[in-house]
Design an enzyme around this catalytic site. Structure first.
Site: not given
Ligand code: ATR
Length: 283
Positions: A111, A75, A140, A71, A138
């Site tokens: 996942d 990852k 996920a 986790t 991102g």
């Molecule tokens: P994870 O591993 O949880 O997917 P990540 O790889 O950091 O984390 O990705 C976070 C995702 O949430 C991204 O798609 C991000 O958008 P950006 O690519 O524009 O940064 C999105 N995200 C994070 N905070 C957000 C918010 N307040 N509103 C909309 N999208 C958000």
């Protein structure tokens, strides 16, 4: 087995590795799976130093470890460490499940399949021919794309705050799409096609924020799914419910990804209903 990489892993043959890790529910989930399926296995937490993931894994293997869940924040390091990767791990670009077998480290990712199992089996929502909106681009979101495409939806639209990242995901996954028009990218404001399923894979819920979605995103009888979970509905779930959608949080995804990892390790598929109900009652 002796202590070392993590004293919490003493006598364990399976661990969940992260930093921090004490909060993880995986040991309780896998202990229940093992009891229910009469599998002789011990599962523990393993706190790896932020700069010592690979060393902790190798020490655990030397001590007789047979598998691990991985986790935050490891990852990507698990992906790099694996000698072999499953197709779904390659597609996700990340590994949440390691299996140690005859000196080979297999990297898998459960996942996305956990998400799909929860939606299709537990929520009774068939994805074939459906219009799906995936919010976020991102890690996920990336892990969800291939398992969702395998369900043969009519459309899979990836919407992200930074649209270029959604477009990049579409470029990477176009090869897995049966027909060219199924997979596409856009910004939140353009996602107004009345989707059957809207999945929130952004991390916005962590800050109690809402992706700025148009009301027209939700079609009639839509299911809105947040990968996050908690004792209260997330702001995304509240917004979706206010627009007539059925809502579901990501607790079932947590349980189903664990069940799939258990299957990878032990070749036995545990039932998940009782574990899900127990976790829900503890939130
Ligand atoms: P994870 O591993 O949880 O997917 P990540 O790889 O950091 O984390 O990705 C976070 C995702 O949430 C991204 O798609 C991000 O958008 P950006 O690519 O524009 O940064 C999105 N995200 C994070 N905070 C957000 C918010 N307040 N509103 C909309 N999208 C958000």
């Amino acid at each position: 087995m002796t202590g070392g990489a993590g004293s919490t892993a003493c006598f364990a043959d399976y661990v969940v590795i992260g930093n921090p890790i004490a909060h993880s529910r995986s040991p309780a989930i896998h202990a229940r799976f093992a009891a229910d399926t009469a599998q002789d296995m011990r599962y523990a937490h393993l706190l790896a130093p932020l700069d010592g993931f690979a060393a902790a894994v190798r020490e655990f293997i030397d001590q007789g470890g047979r598998g691990a869940n991985v986790t935050v924040p490891f990852k990507l390091e698990a992906y790099a460490l694996a000698d072999q990767l499953t197709t779904r791990a390659k597609a996700a670009g990340a590994v949440n499940t390691l299996k140690f077998d005859n000196g080979v480290i297999l990297g898998d990712n459960t996942d996305g399949v956990g998400l799909v199992s929860d939606i299709v089996r537990n929520a009774g929502f068939d994805l074939a021919h459906k219009k799906i909106l995936l919010l976020g681009a991102g890690g996920a979101a990336r892990g969800a794309v291939l398992p969702l495409l395998e369900e043969r939806p009519a459309q899979l639209v990836i919407a992200n705050r930074t649209v270029t990242k959604a477009e990049e995901l579409v470029r990477q996954f176009q090869q897995y799409s049966e027909q060219p028009g199924i997979l596409s990218a856009c910004g939140f404001a353009q996602a107004t096609q009345g989707f059957d399923l809207v999945i929130n894979a952004t991390s916005a819920s962590l800050q109690a924020e809402l992706p700025p979605l148009a009301a027209g995103a939700f079609g009639p009888a839509a299911l809105a799914y947040d990968m996050m979970y908690g004792s209260q509905p997330t702001v995304f779930m509240q917004f979706a419910a206010a627009h007539g959608a059925r809502v579901r949080d990501g607790l079932g995804m947590l349980v189903e990804q664990a069940a799939e990892a258990f299957f990878v390790w032990r070749g036995v598929r545990p039932h998940t209903d009782a574990v899900f109900a127990a976790l829900r009652s503890q939130l």
